[in-house]
Each structure stands twice: as C-alpha cells, then as structure tokens.
Design a protein around this motif. Structure first.
Motif, short mmCIF file in Angstrom:
data_model
loop_
_atom_site.label_atom_id
_atom_site.label_comp_id
_atom_site.label_asym_id
_atom_site.label_seq_id
_atom_site.Cartn_x
_atom_site.Cartn_y
_atom_site.Cartn_z
N ARG A 17 44.48 30.52 38.08
CA ARG A 17 43.20 31.03 38.56
C ARG A 17 42.30 29.88 39.03
NH1 ARG A 17 39.91 34.67 34.35
NH2 ARG A 17 39.86 32.74 33.17
N GLN A 21 35.25 46.54 31.97
CA GLN A 21 35.66 46.42 30.57
C GLN A 21 34.74 47.23 29.66
OE1 GLN A 21 36.65 42.42 29.16
NE2 GLN A 21 36.51 41.71 31.26
N LEU A 44 31.74 33.25 41.01
CA LEU A 44 31.14 34.57 41.14
C LEU A 44 29.71 34.53 40.57
CD1 LEU A 44 34.31 35.45 41.20
CD2 LEU A 44 33.37 37.69 40.67
N LYS A 48 36.36 37.68 46.33
CA LYS A 48 34.92 37.93 46.24
C LYS A 48 34.07 36.69 46.53
CE LYS A 48 35.95 42.06 45.13
NZ LYS A 48 35.91 43.06 46.22
N ASN A 57 40.38 33.36 28.37
CA ASN A 57 39.38 34.19 29.04
C ASN A 57 39.90 34.87 30.30
OD1 ASN A 57 37.69 33.35 27.06
ND2 ASN A 57 36.52 31.94 28.32
N LEU A 58 41.14 35.36 30.24
CA LEU A 58 41.63 36.16 31.35
C LEU A 58 40.94 37.52 31.31
CD1 LEU A 58 45.46 35.43 31.42
CD2 LEU A 58 43.65 34.41 32.79
N TYR A 59 40.83 38.15 32.48
CA TYR A 59 40.23 39.47 32.54
C TYR A 59 41.26 40.50 32.08
CZ TYR A 59 37.65 36.57 35.86
OH TYR A 59 36.99 35.53 36.46
N PRO A 60 41.01 41.18 30.96
CA PRO A 60 42.05 42.05 30.39
C PRO A 60 42.34 43.29 31.23
CG PRO A 60 40.00 42.26 29.15
CD PRO A 60 39.80 41.14 30.13
N HIS A 61 41.41 43.66 32.10
CA HIS A 61 41.61 44.89 32.87
C HIS A 61 42.33 44.63 34.20
CE1 HIS A 61 37.99 42.97 34.25
NE2 HIS A 61 37.86 43.78 35.27
N ARG A 85 35.63 50.93 29.82
CA ARG A 85 36.85 51.22 29.07
C ARG A 85 36.61 51.25 27.57
NH1 ARG A 85 41.57 49.37 33.04
NH2 ARG A 85 39.91 49.41 34.57
N TRP A 96 43.60 49.67 26.38
CA TRP A 96 44.60 48.61 26.48
C TRP A 96 44.67 47.90 25.15
CZ3 TRP A 96 40.10 47.76 29.47
CH2 TRP A 96 39.29 46.73 28.99
N GLN A 155 34.23 35.91 29.04
CA GLN A 155 34.52 36.63 30.27
C GLN A 155 33.48 36.27 31.34
OE1 GLN A 155 37.08 39.02 30.99
NE2 GLN A 155 37.97 37.97 29.24
N THR A 202 47.59 41.14 28.17
CA THR A 202 48.11 41.50 26.84
C THR A 202 49.63 41.51 26.80
OG1 THR A 202 47.84 43.79 27.51
CG2 THR A 202 46.16 42.86 26.05
N MET A 208 37.79 25.60 35.92
CA MET A 208 37.65 25.40 34.48
C MET A 208 38.70 26.23 33.75
SD MET A 208 34.31 25.04 32.22
CE MET A 208 34.40 24.32 30.59
N LEU A 249 40.82 37.41 42.22
CA LEU A 249 39.45 37.97 42.25
C LEU A 249 38.46 37.06 42.98
CD1 LEU A 249 37.49 40.27 41.32
CD2 LEU A 249 36.92 38.80 39.38
N ALA A 250 38.41 35.81 42.55
CA ALA A 250 37.43 34.90 43.16
C ALA A 250 37.80 34.58 44.61
CB ALA A 250 37.32 33.61 42.35
N SER A 267 32.52 30.54 36.32
CA SER A 267 33.08 29.22 36.61
C SER A 267 33.90 29.23 37.90
CB SER A 267 33.95 28.71 35.45
OG SER A 267 35.21 29.35 35.47
N THR A 268 34.33 30.42 38.36
CA THR A 268 35.06 30.46 39.62
C THR A 268 34.13 30.67 40.80
OG1 THR A 268 35.44 32.84 39.43
CG2 THR A 268 37.16 31.39 38.58
N PHE A 328 39.76 27.42 29.83
CA PHE A 328 39.10 27.57 28.53
C PHE A 328 40.09 27.61 27.38
CE2 PHE A 328 36.52 29.40 31.84
CZ PHE A 328 35.22 29.02 31.52
N ALA A 355 34.17 32.58 32.38
CA ALA A 355 35.34 32.42 33.24
C ALA A 355 35.00 32.85 34.66
CB ALA A 355 36.51 33.23 32.70
#
Lengths: 223, 253
Positions: free
Chosen positions: B160, A146, A133, B115, B98-102, A149, A221, A124, B146, B92, B111-112, A130-131, B94, A127
C-alpha cells in the motif's frame, strides 16, 4: 374454547373485513418503509455531520437526538398532529406520522452510527491519512463502511422496534392497519379483525427480522 | 523519482529541533534527523524514548510542538502546506498493519491510487497488482485482511505504501506485532526495497536487521538522540552508558 375461537378466529367476520384490513395493511407497509428509508438516511446524515465536530452544529444535533429519544413517540405524534396547524402547517396525518417516526428513528440511528464511527480504530484513520486521503475521504471510504457494518445488529433491532410504532399512528387517524382493525372490531362486535391485523404485522415484521439476520451475517467479518 | 528533488536539498527528510509535548510530558526535546536519498536509517531505543513519536512527526501524524520538518527540501511544517499532498510522498507502515478490514488486499493498495492520485480503476488496479507482486502476494489480491497471516498483512501494508511511489517510507515497529516465524518474510521485503534504492526510516527492535541492512543507526533515549553512527560503530563501540545498557538488555550479553 369455542367462545375464544368465535371471538378471535371467526372466519366469516374475517372474510368480511379482510378487504378493509388489507387496505390498512398497505398503508402500514407504506408508512413502515418510508420511515425506515428516511429515518436511517437522516440518522446517517446527522452522524456524518457530527463527525466534523463543528461545536454549535453538534449541540443542535445532540439536542435533536436527545429530545426524540426522551419523548415517547405517541406524545410527539400528538403534539405534531394538534400543534402544527397552529403554526400554519397543515399536513396529512400520514405525513405527520411519517415525519415523527422518521425523526425518532433518525435520533436513535444517529447515536448508533456515531458509536460505530467513534469505535473505528484510530489506526484506520492514520493509515488512510498517511496515504494522502483527507478527513472527509477517510470518513467516507474507510471509517463509515466499517462503522455501518459494526452497527448493523443494533441498528436493525432499533429499526424494527421503532417501525412497529406505525401502530401509534392510529391515534392520529391514519388509516393504517390497527385503525382499520379497531373500527372493524367495533362494527362487528368481535375481535377477529384484530387477529387479521396481528397476522398482518407478522407478515411485515417476520420477514424484516429475517432480513436483518441475513444482513447481519452477510456483512459480518471475522475480526 | 516522480518528484524532482529540490536542488537546494540533498536530503529526503530533514527535521530540525523537533519538540513534542503531550500535556506535561515532553516526548521529544529537540531532535534532529536527516535522511539522504536511498539511505536506510534505523532508530533504536527503549520504549518511551520518543522514537515512534519522532517518526510520526515526519509525516505530521504527530504535529511537533516546535521545530521544522522538510521533505525533499519543502518545509511541511510551514503554514498553508497541503499536508494531504505531502503525505502522498511519505509512505508509512504501522506496527498493527492497519489494513482496511472491509476491503480486499487489492482494494487496500488501490484506494489511495484512485482517490488521491485520481487514477482510473483499471490503471490503479494494475499498479496495485504490481505492488502486491513486489511483496510476493499478488495471488492474495482478492483476499480480505482477516484471511491473511500477520506477515502477509504487513506485506500488503508495505505494498500500500510503495504503490504510491513515495520518496521515503517510514516503518513504525513493522515486525513487533508478528509471531517470530513471520518476521523473516517482512524483513525480506524490506531488504528488497532497500536494494531497489528506497529511502527508509525504520523504528524497530530487529537489531540483527539493523546491523546488516542499515546505513546509519540512531539511538534515542529520553526524547533525545544519544548516539548516532554506522551500525558497526553503534553495536560494537557504544560510548554512552545508556546505549551500553540498552544493547545489553536487548541482546542479552
């Protein structure tokens, strides 16, 4: 049986002391809510600061956390109540109870949040980084949501356990529900006021446990 | 492309003499890698050969112990480089998605943009929708990871990366965690990207894809580049014993 009922469920006595216990109930609720808000917020703040891994700062946090986790809340309450005036700090008993219980909750909450933060998968972080942030942005937008939660079940558990310690504030003269109930009990020579307090605690903590269950399912979740 | 390629450099990615040690273990022992614009470079090799580490050195997820990495001519291993700024230009993808689950698929992609590129939400959402459309998943924009299959998750991860309009995308075993029947959809998207002129570096075991999509194949073993050449040359005219035995083990003949 009759004597038991008379001792614990004497309606006449209950009616007589209801206004007093209700006033104590209000104080208890006030104390409980302030402890929950400040304790959870302070705990999160400490965990966030700890994530930055500044060594001396982390030592201080760990010292704070371990101290408040190790000492019984009652002992801390008494030390603060009798000790602070000696260092020139005078605060109302309510404020002291609020501070002490907030610190205790913050200490446990920090550990729980911290466990949550460290258990967020390294992928996490990668990822997000790498963008483009940064560390802080990743912490706030990706990791902490996360972590929170994941930590909701242990956190609500611990919050309820510590918030129940508002009853300990009776030892330092806070006019909360248990204090009032005990005084009334002495005057009436009857334990029915205590029954009122028990009902009061159920009224506070039953909804709290139900709310926590709701939050747990709401924010869970599937993994 | 948004970023003017440095006039002095005709490569998108240049890595020279990359070394990387983990404790006593030398994962990379001096690897060079250059990738030209619009090129698709495939890196193959047995596990532990250092190919993933090499890829991760290209956006400094792994800091090389020694060596130099340049992106469109800018040395990113130099002191004082704002790595967050550089990484916007290097997508990149993977192995584990590695997706953000929330977050929803849209949230993952935008997001990027919000931000890092500081776009307003509406603008970021438009661009995220466009990226999801490119990978064929705009209808899943509101779904959380999910609720998506592995192949769909990986395509969202590709969206992404492409939403940032990078100069190059690094793929780290993008299909290794997928069920065989889901691999095709991801390769399809990668092929489409390649045809649109995206520069790509791919670490993967998908030999057939390498054979018909790659411009160049690099075979790594033991932290070194052992052989390098066109797919034709690597797959039909292996010269070293190591490549021969590797190809034998993955293709089974």
């Amino acid at each position: 049986m009759e004597r038991f009922l008379d001792q614990f469920f004497n309606l006449e006595i209950m009616a007589r002391y209801l206004p007093d216990v209700a006033a104590g109930f209000a104080v208890t609720i006030q104390l409980a809510l302030s402890v929950i808000v400040t304790g959870l917020a302070l705990g999160l703040l400490l965990a966030v600061i700890r994530a930055f891994q500044i060594r001396p700062v982390n030592w201080l946090i760990i010292l704070f956390v371990d101290l408040y986790r190790a000492l019984p809340p009652l002992v801390i309450l008494i030390i603060f109540y009798f000790g602070l005036p000696f260092v020139g700090l005078t605060m109302s008993a309510f404020v002291i109870a609020w501070l002490v219980l907030s610190f205790v909750l913050a200490a446990f909450a920090e550990e729980i949040y911290w466990a949550g933060i460290t258990s967020v998968n390294r992928g996490q972080w990668e990822a997000s980084r790498s963008t483009g942030l940064g560390f802080t942005e990743t912490l706030f937008y990706v990791v902490i949501p996360q972590a929170i939660r994941m930590t909701i079940p242990p956190l609500t558990n611990r919050t309820i356990a510590i918030t129940k310690n508002t009853a300990l504030a009776s030892v330092i003269t806070v006019e909360e529900m248990l204090t009032v109930a005990q005084t009334s009990l002495a005057y009436a020579a009857n334990t029915s006021p205590l029954t009122l307090a028990a009902i009061g605690y159920l009224l506070i903590f039953f909804p709290l446990t139900m709310a926590s269950r709701w939050i747990e399912t709401r924010y869970a979740w599937k993994r | 492309m948004a970023h003017a390629t440095d006039a002095a450099s005709k490569y998108v990615v240049e890595a020279y003499d990359i070394h990387k040690s983990f404790g006593d273990f030398e994962a990379l022992k001096g690897v060079n890698l250059t990738v030209a614009p619009q090129e698709l470079v495939f890196i193959i090799g047995p596990s532990g050969s250092g190919k993933s580490t090499m890829l991760r050195c290209c956006n400094l997820l792994e800091q090389p112990s020694r060596g130099q990495v340049k992106i469109t001519g800018e040395e990113i291993t130099a002191r004082g480089v704002d790595i967050n700024k550089v990484r916007q230009r290097i997508g990149m993808v993977f192995q584990q998605f590695n997706l953000y689950p929330h977050m929803s698929a849209l949230g993952n992609v935008s997001l990027a943009l919000r931000k890092v590129k500081k776009m307003a939400r509406s603008e970021a959402d438009d661009r995220a929708h466009a990226a999801l459309r490119r990978v064929g998943l705009d209808d899943k924009a509101g779904n959380h990871p999910t609720e998506l299959s592995g192949g769909q998750q990986q395509r969202v991860a590709i969206a992404r990366a492409i939403a940032m309009e990078p100069d190059v995308i690094l793929f780290d075993e993008p299909t290794s965690a997928l069920d065989p029947e889901l691999v095709g959809s991801v390769l399809e998207v990668m092929r489409e990207l390649r045809e649109s002129g995206m520069t790509m570096v791919v670490v993967s075991h998908e030999m057939r894809f390498a054979r018909d999509a790659a411009d160049r194949v690099i075979f790594m073993d033991g932290g070194l580049v052992v052989e390098e050449g066109s797919p034709e040359r690597i797959f039909t005219d292996a010269r070293s014993d190591r490549l021969k035995s590797f190809l034998h083990s993955v293709t089974g003949h």
